[in-house]
Write a protein that holds these residues in place. Structure first.
Motif, PDB file in Angstrom:
ATOM      1  N   LEU A 674      -8.133  -2.684   9.849  1.00 13.34           N
ATOM      2  CA  LEU A 674      -7.368  -3.859   9.458  1.00 13.34           C
ATOM      3  C   LEU A 674      -5.905  -3.490   9.222  1.00 13.34           C
ATOM      4  O   LEU A 674      -5.591  -2.468   8.594  1.00 13.34           O
ATOM      5  CB  LEU A 674      -7.942  -4.477   8.179  1.00 13.34           C
ATOM      6  N   ASP A 675      -5.019  -4.327   9.726  1.00 21.61           N
ATOM      7  CA  ASP A 675      -3.585  -4.073   9.610  1.00 21.61           C
ATOM      8  C   ASP A 675      -2.898  -5.355   9.140  1.00 21.61           C
ATOM      9  O   ASP A 675      -2.832  -6.334   9.873  1.00 21.61           O
ATOM     10  CB  ASP A 675      -3.028  -3.624  10.968  1.00 21.61           C
ATOM     11  N   PHE A 676      -2.369  -5.308   7.905  1.00 21.99           N
ATOM     12  CA  PHE A 676      -1.672  -6.466   7.364  1.00 21.99           C
ATOM     13  C   PHE A 676      -0.152  -6.278   7.352  1.00 21.99           C
ATOM     14  O   PHE A 676       0.564  -7.001   6.661  1.00 21.99           O
ATOM     15  CB  PHE A 676      -2.161  -6.769   5.941  1.00 21.99           C
ATOM     16  N   GLY A 677       0.308  -5.296   8.106  1.00 24.85           N
ATOM     17  CA  GLY A 677       1.747  -5.039   8.173  1.00 24.85           C
ATOM     18  C   GLY A 677       2.202  -4.103   7.077  1.00 24.85           C
ATOM     19  O   GLY A 677       1.523  -3.907   6.064  1.00 24.85           O
ATOM     20  N   ASP A 678       3.383  -3.513   7.272  1.00 25.32           N
ATOM     21  CA  ASP A 678       3.893  -2.518   6.327  1.00 25.32           C
ATOM     22  C   ASP A 678       4.146  -3.106   4.947  1.00 25.32           C
ATOM     23  O   ASP A 678       3.870  -2.470   3.922  1.00 25.32           O
ATOM     24  CB  ASP A 678       5.198  -1.909   6.873  1.00 25.32           C
ATOM     25  N   ASP A 679       4.677  -4.321   4.903  1.00 21.65           N
ATOM     26  CA  ASP A 679       5.037  -4.897   3.608  1.00 21.65           C
ATOM     27  C   ASP A 679       3.822  -5.189   2.734  1.00 21.65           C
ATOM     28  O   ASP A 679       3.917  -5.215   1.503  1.00 21.65           O
ATOM     29  CB  ASP A 679       5.829  -6.197   3.819  1.00 21.65           C
ATOM     30  N   LEU A 680       2.688  -5.422   3.359  1.00 19.21           N
ATOM     31  CA  LEU A 680       1.486  -5.775   2.607  1.00 19.21           C
ATOM     32  C   LEU A 680       0.439  -4.658   2.584  1.00 19.21           C
ATOM     33  O   LEU A 680      -0.655  -4.842   2.045  1.00 19.21           O
ATOM     34  CB  LEU A 680       0.850  -7.039   3.196  1.00 19.21           C
ATOM     35  N   ALA A 681       0.785  -3.515   3.156  1.00 13.09           N
ATOM     36  CA  ALA A 681      -0.187  -2.416   3.260  1.00 13.09           C
ATOM     37  C   ALA A 681      -0.704  -1.994   1.895  1.00 13.09           C
ATOM     38  O   ALA A 681      -1.863  -1.604   1.736  1.00 13.09           O
ATOM     39  CB  ALA A 681       0.452  -1.222   3.986  1.00 13.09           C
ATOM     40  N   ASN A 682       0.170  -2.087   0.885  1.00 11.81           N
ATOM     41  CA  ASN A 682      -0.210  -1.644  -0.453  1.00 11.81           C
ATOM     42  C   ASN A 682      -1.270  -2.537  -1.088  1.00 11.81           C
ATOM     43  O   ASN A 682      -1.901  -2.164  -2.072  1.00 11.81           O
ATOM     44  CB  ASN A 682       1.039  -1.609  -1.348  1.00 11.81           C
ATOM     45  N   MET A 683      -1.465  -3.741  -0.531  1.00 13.89           N
ATOM     46  CA  MET A 683      -2.459  -4.675  -1.087  1.00 13.89           C
ATOM     47  C   MET A 683      -3.559  -4.995  -0.085  1.00 13.89           C
ATOM     48  O   MET A 683      -4.254  -5.994  -0.231  1.00 13.89           O
ATOM     49  CB  MET A 683      -1.764  -5.981  -1.509  1.00 13.89           C
ATOM     50  N   SER A 684      -3.724  -4.173   0.919  1.00 17.48           N
ATOM     51  CA  SER A 684      -4.662  -4.488   2.007  1.00 17.48           C
ATOM     52  C   SER A 684      -6.095  -4.627   1.519  1.00 17.48           C
ATOM     53  O   SER A 684      -6.833  -5.515   1.960  1.00 17.48           O
ATOM     54  CB  SER A 684      -4.577  -3.419   3.102  1.00 17.48           C
ATOM     55  N   VAL A 685      -6.506  -3.754   0.576  1.00 18.36           N
ATOM     56  CA  VAL A 685      -7.886  -3.833   0.068  1.00 18.36           C
ATOM     57  C   VAL A 685      -8.104  -5.155  -0.665  1.00 18.36           C
ATOM     58  O   VAL A 685      -9.120  -5.831  -0.485  1.00 18.36           O
ATOM     59  CB  VAL A 685      -8.188  -2.640  -0.863  1.00 18.36           C
ATOM     60  N   ALA A 686      -7.138  -5.542  -1.497  1.00 15.84           N
ATOM     61  CA  ALA A 686      -7.261  -6.786  -2.265  1.00 15.84           C
ATOM     62  C   ALA A 686      -7.232  -8.002  -1.353  1.00 15.84           C
ATOM     63  O   ALA A 686      -7.971  -8.974  -1.573  1.00 15.84           O
ATOM     64  CB  ALA A 686      -6.139  -6.867  -3.294  1.00 15.84           C
ATOM     65  N   ILE A 687      -6.395  -7.980  -0.308  1.00 12.99           N
ATOM     66  CA  ILE A 687      -6.322  -9.098   0.641  1.00 12.99           C
ATOM     67  C   ILE A 687      -7.646  -9.253   1.372  1.00 12.99           C
ATOM     68  O   ILE A 687      -8.162 -10.366   1.543  1.00 12.99           O
ATOM     69  CB  ILE A 687      -5.165  -8.895   1.628  1.00 12.99           C
ATOM     70  N   LEU A 691     -10.343 -12.407   1.559  1.00  8.73           N
ATOM     71  CA  LEU A 691     -10.858 -12.955   2.822  1.00  8.73           C
ATOM     72  C   LEU A 691     -12.383 -12.908   2.866  1.00  8.73           C
ATOM     73  O   LEU A 691     -13.008 -13.725   3.536  1.00  8.73           O
ATOM     74  CB  LEU A 691     -10.256 -12.201   4.006  1.00  8.73           C
ATOM     75  N   ASP A 692     -12.978 -11.981   2.124  1.00 11.36           N
ATOM     76  CA  ASP A 692     -14.443 -11.966   2.030  1.00 11.36           C
ATOM     77  C   ASP A 692     -14.958 -13.254   1.401  1.00 11.36           C
ATOM     78  O   ASP A 692     -16.075 -13.701   1.680  1.00 11.36           O
ATOM     79  CB  ASP A 692     -14.918 -10.775   1.180  1.00 11.36           C
TER      80      ASP A 692
END
Length: 1015
Positions: A674-687, A691-692
């Protein structure tokens, strides 16, 4: 008349969802094996035929099922679920589940060559319904596929059919119900059925029948698995299934049990079916008695509950409320005192204590000798009136529907469910037979309603009605003994199943005949236990002539009439025929034996429980306002701007299209890319966790989201904050003195009783409502999917039982605290008409007269009351003596400013909003919801203020504040007693010397802020 079947897209899609799950499996003719013909001999000329083995592995199965799920918008599996090969299909009642799985069998045979099938159903009723479906669909599927399936109902005494099942290369299906399954396929049991199936039988060539069946590796279709399989993962049914060595299991139901859903490949739930007009529109007419004298000793035994301990009884009885009486239902044990638990209603004074609960006999005995059986009641003097109104309303609804559909060639049927045969037929000595009370009422009301409406009917319809007397238009379908007499029975014994079978045979045999206008029967009486056996598409009215209980599901009550109707040619009246007007013709009216509000609410909640969490539309709103954790454990509140950024990134990455998650998202999630972009990478697990929640809202909820929590008292905050200064001022106890004129109170009480006293008029209420569509699950949960229509009231007279004796003066003395002389003077002074209301409804008279007198007393005393502080104080232990418990997000919120880390409120509106404002406003230093042990004595009883608040020094003019929150500030909206308690509180706090505490009633934090900033 013969029912006509046609291809419907959703049924084809359901079959395709199953067959596509096995893509890659080659077509293989039935696998031959050398058949044991008996006596231990292998005849090399005798072959058996089995389903060919599954040649694709679990990896391929997983990919196939994921593809099927993604195409339908279902949550895709990460891996193939379960130890065995199991697929789940969800189809709403009335949408043709049986047709679908029979079609699926033919498709599996056409594509992969599989020929051996076994259908397991939960009851004799469903078994006979499935058998009837095979019979009526035989030509339909035979014409489509060019072959016919052989089918039979399992009978351990007919072993030749088992032999044919194994030795014939064609398609074969065995149908078996759970009871026969459990008795026949339990190798630990010692009954005739199990001995036959597990023994080497001489008449079966010394073979074990179970071995012959298992050799075929059948595909097992479980119809209603939540009932067939049960909750216990190691029960007899589940163990028995393994003995068949099945190739796979296919599970079909409208309501699968959570924990038994494996590899869902198709879903057509209640919301889909209703909104796509694949089932009838639901209309409800609730019929209930409003008001009760509560003097006739009403008691209803709904059921005996057998558990691990002693048997308990679920009973309904009258109970006292603040404004009258109401009927309540409780689960009770022996020794339960109805007089005490009803609030002291006089009708239960005569030894109405549960003496004995007999689980075997299904009875409850009271100390006074009263004995009740399950489903019976005593003291409900208007049951006959309600039942008559139900029957009359059913007939009226029938004529309304029939008048519209007669010219269209659509036969209208109405179905009555009753508990006892004797209510329909009474068998006397010898061969005498007479009508039961419901049949008698039906014939009387049929004639009455017909005569009332005959002038508005068309000549053709009138001629049709007049050609069939009332005695010929109704019939009973019940279990029957061998002499043909209707009987009450349950399917828990072999004898009961045999008797039920005779009833089902009659029902199924007459299914098509009942749809013909040549058959005069249009009203059918059947046993409430046989509800599963009734499945006729032209049932337009369903009426249950018994008190509603907690066991019978409302969906079960409406389920027998949900199928779309057919005309006299057997043609289904669906969108292909009627276009968008399906609901104009197809309306199911349920005539309920309870209030519309109660029935409609429970029905909607049951539907809500049955439908899966529907995929949430992915928008910025899904994220806005959430608090997410980044990779470093820091909390980040998602603003509207950040939420838009996340949503736009999901779209740009190809993870969201038209508000839905794409296959690319699911594939990347599965592969860990999963790739949410550099700006959001720090919150990828939470995002990803948010979505779950698209498929499962619980996934993103806190672990304690719906659990009841205990609040912890912060002793340090109490001792070290400025709250201690507030507490030292308000913890003083006070006493009051009052001197008022009895004559003034008596005069005012008489005036108010004459002006305001009314007691409930006993009447029967008929309320109608309908469900046009279902917006979403939330609409069902809030019971707003159904819209209430008109209400009709019909007055009745309920006689007050003369056996109940009242001490009217003594009861009012106890309720008001006044002397007998004062009460007598008040009663003598009120108008004769008002006093006669005591004879109409004594319990409500006492409750309401006492309430009016107490309000007048409150007004009188408040003018003369004075408070004086004492040397006694409240101890700080009262903050910890009682636990503070609540559910965060429901009736509680977490807190940093309160003396407790949890603030529990009494109302979700005003109080919750007020608490949130206290928590968030910087001017507030500390606050608490005052414990119940802190109170002010008043002549009207103890008064508990709501809040104690300390503001920051210098931020406001009044630092210490005691607040009472009320949803309305208007004096007219508060009862006199309540207003008087508040007035007493003002005088109490004013009496505290050197106090800087301000007390007032507020609706919001803004009201509070305005007060503390004024002089």
């Amino acid at each position: 008349m013969k029912l006509r079947y046609k291809h419907q897209r959703f049924q084809t899609e359901a079959a395709r969802a199953v067959t596509n799950s096995f893509k890659g499996q080659p077509f293989i003719d039935p696998a031959e094996f050398l058949h044991d013909v008996g006596q231990g001999r292998i005849n090399y000329g005798e072959h058996g035929f089995a389903n060919a083995p599954l040649l694709i592995d679990r990896t391929q199965l997983t990919e196939n099922v994921r593809a099927v799920q993604l195409a339908q918008g279902l949550n895709p599996i990460e891996y193939f679920e379960g130890d065995d090969v199991t697929l789940t299909v969800e189809m709403e009642t009335g949408t043709g589940k049986t047709y679908t799985y029979i079609k699926t069998m033919y498709e599996l045979n056409k594509l992969y060559g599989w020929t051996k099938f076994i259908i397991v159903v939960p009851s004799v009723a469903i078994r006979e319904g499935v058998l009837k479906s095979f019979q009526t669909m035989d030509d339909h599927f035979g014409d489509e596929y060019g072959k016919r399936m052989q089918y039979f109902v399992y009978n351990s005494k007919q072993l030749s059919k088992i032999d044919a099942f194994a030795t014939d290369s064609g398609m074969h299906c065995m149908i078996i119900n759970t009871q026969a399954f459990n008795s026949s396929f339990d190798d630990t049991a010692n009954n005739a059925a199990s001995r036959i199936i597990f023994d080497r039988r001489d008449e079966f060539g010394s073979r074990r029948p179970i071995d012959v069946i298992a050799k075929t590796h059948p595909i097992m279709i479980i119809d209603e698995p939540q009932s067939v399989l049960g909750a216990n993962k190691n029960n007899r049914t589940r163990q028995g299934l393994r003995l068949f060595d099945p190739l796979m299991l296919l599970l079909y139901s409208a309501t699968h049990r959570e924990g038994d859903i494996y590899n869902m490949v198709f879903r057509l739930d209640a919301i889909d079916a209703y909104n796509r007009k694949l089932v009838k529109k639901i209309e409800v007419k609730g019929i209930s008695q409003v008001g009760s004298t509560a003097t006739n000793g009403f008691l209803c035994l709904e059921e005996i509950v057998i558990g691990k301990g002693n048997p308990q009884a679920r009973i309904s009885f009258d109970s006292k409320t603040a404004s009258g009486t109401k009927q309540v239902t409780r689960l009770v044990g022996e020794g339960y005192d109805l007089f005490e638990q009803s609030g002291g209603l006089a009708e239960y004074r005569d030894r109405c204590i549960v003496k004995r609960i007999d689980g075997r006999a299904g009875t409850v005995e009271l100390l006074n000798g009263t004995i009740l059986s399950e489903g019976t009641m005593t003291g409900n003097v208007h049951e006959d009136a309600i039942r008559r109104e139900q029957i009359r309303e059913t007939i009226r609804s029938h004529f309304e529907r029939e008048r519209m559909l007669f010219s269209k060639g659509i036969k209208v049927l109405s179905l009555f469910f009753i508990d006892k045969v004797e209510n329909y037929r009474v068998y006397g000595s010898g061969n005498s037979v007479s009508l039961g009370r419901f049949a008698e009422i039906f014939e009387q009301e049929y004639i009455n309603v017909l005569n009332e409406n005959i002038d508005i009917f068309s000549p053709e319809y009138t001629l049709y009605l007049q050609s069939h007397p009332a005695s010929t238009v109704h019939a009973g379908y019940f279990s029957q003994d061998k002499k043909g007499k209707m009987t009450d029975t349950k399917e828990t014994t072999e004898k009961g199943r045999d008797e039920a079978l005779r009833a089902y045979d009659l029902i199924m045999r007459n299914k098509e005949r009942l749809l013909s206008f040549d058959e005069p029967v249009r009203f059918i009486f059947s046993h409430s236990a046989l509800k599963e056996g009734w499945d006729n598409p032209n049932v337009f009215q369903i009426c249950t002539l018994k008190d509603s209980d907690n066991l019978t599901k409302k969906r079960q009550e409406v389920g027998r009439g949900m199928r779309l109707c057919v005309n006299k040619n057997g043609e289904r009246q669906d969108q292909d025929v009627l276009g968008e007007h399906v609901f104009d013709t197809n309306i199911l009216t349920v005539i309920a034996s309870e209030s519309y509000e109660k029935f409609a609410k429970q029905l909607q909640q049951e539907i809500a429980e049955a439908v899966a969490y529907r995929p949430t539309v992915v928008t910025a709103a899904l994220f806005e306002g959430r608090i997410l954790s980044d990779a470093n454990g820091n909390s980040v509140k998602i603003t509207s701007e950040l939420a838009r950024d996340i949503h736009e990134e999901l779209i740009s990455q190809g993870y969201v299209k038209k508000g839905a998650l794409t296959p690319k998202y699911h594939d990347d999630k599965r592969n860990g890319t999963l790739d949410f972009g550099d700006d959001l990478a720090n919150m990828s697990v939470a995002i990803a966790k948010v979505l779950d929640s698209v498929f499962d809202p619980k996934a993103a909820a806190p672990s304690n989201g719906r659990k009841r929590r205990i609040g912890n008292f912060d002793a340090d905050k109490f001792a070290n904050s400025r709250f201690k200064g507030l507490w030292e001022q308000i913890n003083v106890r006070s006493v009051y003195t009052v001197d008022f004129s009895s004559d003034e109170l008596i005069e005012k009480s008489i005036e108010q009783i004459d002006l305001h006293l009314n007691v409930t008029e006993i009447h029967i209420q008929v309320t109608t409502g309908a469900m046009e569509n279902i917006r979403d699950r939330e609409a069902l949960e809030s019971a707003s999917a159904m819209t209430q229509g008109k209400t009709i009231r019909k007055s009745v007279h309920e006689a007050v039982s003369k056996s109940v004796k009242y001490d009217l003066v003594g009861d009012l003395v106890r309720e008001t605290g006044l002397t007998r002389n004062t009460i007598i003077r008040i009663l003598k002074g009120i108008s004769p008409g008002k006093f006669l209301l005591f004879r109409v409804n004594p319990e409500e008279f006492i409750i309401k007269v006492a309430s009016i007198i107490n309000d007048c007393k409150a007004i009188a005393v408040i003018k003369k009351i004075t408070y004086s502080p004492t040397d006694q104080t409240f101890d700080t232990d009262l903050f910890t003596v009682d636990e503070v418990r609540g559910v965060v997000g429901d009736n509680a919120m977490e807190s940093e400013k309160s003396l407790y880390d949890l603030v529990v409120i009494d109302s979700k509106g005003t109080e919750m909003d007020f608490a949130k404002q206290l928590e968030s406003n910087s001017d507030v230093e500390v606050y608490t919801k005052l414990p119940r042990g802190f109170y002010i004595n008043t002549p009207m009883g103890q008064y508990n203020p709501d809040w104690a608040i300390v503001f920051r020094e210098g931020s406001v003019k009044h630092v210490y504040f005691i607040a009472e929150t009320k949803g309305s500030m208007r004096e007219v909206d508060l009862r006199e007693t309540e207003k008087s308690k508040i007035a007493c509180a003002r005088r109490h706090f004013a009496s505290l010397s050197n106090s800087t505490v301000k007390y007032d009633v507020v609706k919001s934090y803004q009201d509070l802020y305005n007060i503390v900033n004024n002089q």
